[in-house]
Design an enzyme around this catalytic site. Structure first.
Site, PDB file in Angstrom:
ATOM      1  N   PHE A 138       0.815  -1.213   0.127  1.00  0.00           N
ATOM      2  CA  PHE A 138      -0.144  -0.016   0.070  1.00  0.00           C
ATOM      3  C   PHE A 138       0.840   1.431  -0.100  1.00  0.00           C
ATOM      4  CE2 PHE A 138      -2.240   3.505   1.819  1.00  0.00           C
ATOM      5  CZ  PHE A 138      -3.569   3.516   1.142  1.00  0.00           C
ATOM      6  N   ASP A 225       9.472   2.303   1.405  1.00  0.00           N
ATOM      7  CA  ASP A 225       8.383   3.274   2.179  1.00  0.00           C
ATOM      8  C   ASP A 225       8.311   2.732   3.502  1.00  0.00           C
ATOM      9  OD1 ASP A 225       5.841   4.381   2.679  1.00  0.00           O
ATOM     10  OD2 ASP A 225       4.785   3.424   1.066  1.00  0.00           O
ATOM     11  N   LYS A 254       3.060  10.243   8.257  1.00  0.00           N
ATOM     12  CA  LYS A 254       2.412   9.711   9.773  1.00  0.00           C
ATOM     13  C   LYS A 254       3.196  10.176  10.811  1.00  0.00           C
ATOM     14  CE  LYS A 254       0.072   5.616   7.843  1.00  0.00           C
ATOM     15  NZ  LYS A 254      -1.503   5.861   8.266  1.00  0.00           N
TER      16      LYS A 254
HETATM   17  C1  LIG Z   1       3.212   2.317   4.013  1.00  0.00           C
HETATM   18  C2  LIG Z   1       2.064   3.578   3.543  1.00  0.00           C
HETATM   19  N1  LIG Z   1       2.555   4.141   2.525  1.00  0.00           N
HETATM   20  C3  LIG Z   1       1.655   5.318   2.281  1.00  0.00           C
HETATM   21  C4  LIG Z   1       0.693   5.663   2.870  1.00  0.00           C
HETATM   22  C5  LIG Z   1      -0.296   6.846   2.630  1.00  0.00           C
HETATM   23  O1  LIG Z   1      -0.211   7.913   3.349  1.00  0.00           O
HETATM   24  P1  LIG Z   1      -1.186   9.215   3.469  1.00  0.00           P
HETATM   25  O2  LIG Z   1      -2.517   8.483   4.095  1.00  0.00           O
HETATM   26  O3  LIG Z   1      -0.636   9.932   4.469  1.00  0.00           O
HETATM   27  O4  LIG Z   1      -1.140   9.656   2.048  1.00  0.00           O
HETATM   28  C6  LIG Z   1       0.125   4.795   3.912  1.00  0.00           C
HETATM   29  C7  LIG Z   1      -1.026   5.147   4.769  1.00  0.00           C
HETATM   30  O5  LIG Z   1      -1.633   4.042   5.244  1.00  0.00           O
HETATM   31  C8  LIG Z   1       1.016   3.621   4.453  1.00  0.00           C
HETATM   32  O6  LIG Z   1       0.672   3.082   5.315  1.00  0.00           O
END
Ligand SMILES: Cc1ncc(COP(=O)(O)O)c(C=O)c1O
Length: 404
Positions: A138, A225, A254
């Site tokens: 994700f 990520d 986050k």
């Molecule tokens: C691993 C990862 N990358 C990207 C995102 C996307 O982040 P945002 O909701 O701040 O756009 C998330 C959100 O849950 C995530 O868990």
């Protein structure tokens, strides 16, 4: 903070219905505890989905943010923002990488990482650069990041997807090697060190080291990520540090601002110079309030030894879950590291979210069958015991019902 007057939660007719929300609203919080508008108290095992690193109403963070609000909230990237340099220098120090671009969210950091990978390829003469991505990954909900995401539910209805992604299963180095042998357009490998939304699926240290080696041999970027699993949650600043490797690109968000939106793309020397003036930007990215939140979050994490706390409390929580739930029929696996933990059941368990809230506990259910725990890094031993005491009977009763 004074408790506000009791106000019953009610549906919001003017907000777009993109979330399946519980019929309740939170009014205020302190530490790992939240109170709703009707005065009911909850233990927060979710921390706003890995966002509230320092919990709620932190006695060191709040005055710092109040001070910043009264000085400057936002200026513009037309001018220097000294707090950007301060936060960037700290991120460079704790990551061992070299340069940072600031944005506001996880998807924005990942979108920027994808742009870096593509431009890195174009600069090498690759006209159609491709990025290796993962099943169950994700990366966000913009068109490019949902295309990189490995979940058809997230993608459904939004085609045509962005091209240039090749998908492999997690922890299968042969699959990546095979692509290396046949595809000359690959420029980067992009993965979560622990897949969060996909169900708390960790990569092994051996796999990460093998991928690092392959990226070096092939001249690819390794892009990790760490939006969900980074920022101290595993007990090191970044989850990949357990494997003793460094990425070339690391998107963060986050927990970096402990609730204030802050995103960052942290780059090593191979990637740091790829984007030049005019190639990328973000109006809010790096604004003084966001930067102060990041600076203070990292400072307080160090001062209060929150990495150690995440390790110790995470171990206690996992041991407790194993002891109290491990032998239940229907329990598949307890996974994770530090304070990013998944409890996989043998059936869909979305209903546990509401049941836990009713019992006074915030949790999440992800990938349909995985109870996910992401408490604030300040959680203490007594709160871990209370969390287990609420969760155990819920999961037990749920699994005792016949599977549908
Ligand atoms: C691993 C990862 N990358 C990207 C995102 C996307 O982040 P945002 O909701 O701040 O756009 C998330 C959100 O849950 C995530 O868990």
């Amino acid at each position: 903070m004074n408790a506000p007057n009791k106000v019953p939660a009610r549906p919001d007719p003017h907000v777009m219905q993109t979330y399946g929300r519980l019929p309740m609203a939170l009014a205020y919080g302190r530490g790992c505890w939240l109170w709703d508008t009707e005065g009911k108290k909850y233990l927060d095992g979710l921390a706003g989905i890995a966002v509230n690193t320092l919990g709620h109403d932190h006695p060191k963070l709040v005055p710092a943010l109040q001070d910043q609000v009264s000085k400057l909230i936002h200026t513009s990237n037309y001018y220097q923002v000294p707090l950007q340099e301060q936060l960037a220098a700290k991120l460079v120090e704790i990551s061992g990488l070299s340069n940072v671009f600031f944005c506001s969210t996880g998807l924005e950091a990942n979108e920027g990482a994808i742009k870096i990978a593509r431009k890195f390829g174009h600069d090498k003469g690759i006209d159609k650069p491709e990025i290796i991505v993962y099943e169950k990954a994700f990366h966000g909900r913009s068109i490019a990041t949902l295309s990189a995401t490995g979940n058809t539910k997230v993608q459904a209805g939004f085609g045509p997807l962005v091209e240039g992604f090749v998908r492999v299963p997690l922890n299968d180095i042969a699959a990546v090697q095979q692509i290396a042998e046949t595809n000359r357009n690959v420029v980067a490998v992009f993965l979560e060190v622990i897949q969060g939304e996909g169900g708390i699926n960790p990569t092994t240290s051996e796999y990460l080291r093998d991928v690092r080696k392959l990226c070096d041999e092939q001249g690819w970027l390794l892009m990790l990520d760490e939006v969900q699993c980074g920022m101290g949650r595993t007990g090191k600043w970044f989850a990949h540090q357990w494997a003793g490797i460094k990425p070339d690109v690391m998107p963060l968000a986050k927990g970096l601002g402990s609730g204030v939106p802050v995103g960052a793309i942290v780059c090593g020397p191979k990637a740091a110079g790829v984007l030049g003036p005019g190639n990328h930007g973000s109006t809010f990215g790096g604004n003084p309030l966001a930067m102060r939140a990041g600076v203070e979050t990292l400072r307080i994490m160090e001062e209060d030894k929150l990495l150690e706390n995440a390790s110790r409390m995470g171990a206690l929580l996992r041991e407790g879950l194993q002891r109290e739930l491990g032998s239940l029929p229907g329990l598949v696996e307890i996974r994770g590291q530090g304070l990013i933990i998944g409890v996989e059941l043998d059936r869909n368990c979305g209903e546990l979210l509401g049941q836990a809230a009713q019992a006074g506990l915030m949790i999440s259910v992800t990938a349909d069958r995985v109870v996910r725990l992401l408490p604030a890094l300040i959680i203490n031993e007594s709160e871990i015991k209370q969390l287990l005491a609420i969760l155990r009977p819920l999961v037990k009763a749920f699994l005792a019902k016949p599977a549908p």
